[in-house]
Design an enzyme around this catalytic site. Sequence first.
Site, PDB file in Angstrom:
ATOM      1  N   ARG A  92      -3.743   7.845  14.671  1.00 45.26           N
ATOM      2  CA  ARG A  92      -5.037   8.381  15.089  1.00 45.26           C
ATOM      3  C   ARG A  92      -5.251   9.797  14.551  1.00 45.26           C
ATOM      4  O   ARG A  92      -6.366  10.165  14.166  1.00 45.26           O
ATOM      5  CB  ARG A  92      -5.192   8.362  16.613  1.00 45.26           C
ATOM      6  N   GLU A  95      -6.102   9.304  11.050  1.00 44.33           N
ATOM      7  CA  GLU A  95      -7.475   8.814  10.987  1.00 44.33           C
ATOM      8  C   GLU A  95      -8.477   9.957  11.171  1.00 44.33           C
ATOM      9  O   GLU A  95      -9.492  10.027  10.464  1.00 44.33           O
ATOM     10  CB  GLU A  95      -7.689   7.757  12.071  1.00 44.33           C
ATOM     11  N   SER A 118      -3.903  28.395   6.621  1.00 38.58           N
ATOM     12  CA  SER A 118      -2.453  28.437   6.472  1.00 38.58           C
ATOM     13  C   SER A 118      -1.767  27.535   7.492  1.00 38.58           C
ATOM     14  O   SER A 118      -2.169  27.469   8.651  1.00 38.58           O
ATOM     15  CB  SER A 118      -1.947  29.871   6.661  1.00 38.58           C
TER      16      SER A 118
END
Length: 151
Positions: A92, A95, A118
């Site tokens: 997830r 995703e 960063s």
Amino acid sequence: MTTTLMTKEKMTEAIIARKIEKGLSWETMGADLGMSPVWLTSACLGMNSAPTEKAAAIAEYLGFGAEMTKALEAFPTKVWDQAVPTDPLIYRLYEIVGVYGDTLKEVIQEKFGDGIMSAIDFSMEVDKIEDPKGDRVLLTLNGKFLPYKSW
């Protein structure tokens, strides 16, 4: 005489086993040691090196000796599986970056200019927000903006 240092993999296995044996959580360990539980977890999983004093404190807290301290101090090789993850929670997050990555890039660069966030000068927190409709996960990623330079 050469000394074989404990690998990051063996270090992580030993730490996880001791954590389970003692019935500890990363939150408890972080609070007891005065360290961010997210950073502590990352160091114990081998993705960050710990400064000497933190490495010694972690090793002592868990009942380990100098070999563990040295393993925690060792510089990691940050390599991870580049395949699409199959663990549902990790997938997830993958995703989210896949769906919102370009959006985040556009919004960040619109606000800051051409550059990156960063992951070295960086902190992260994970919080739980209780909600009657279902508890919420709050991830806070806080990284220094690094502009690209021209020459």
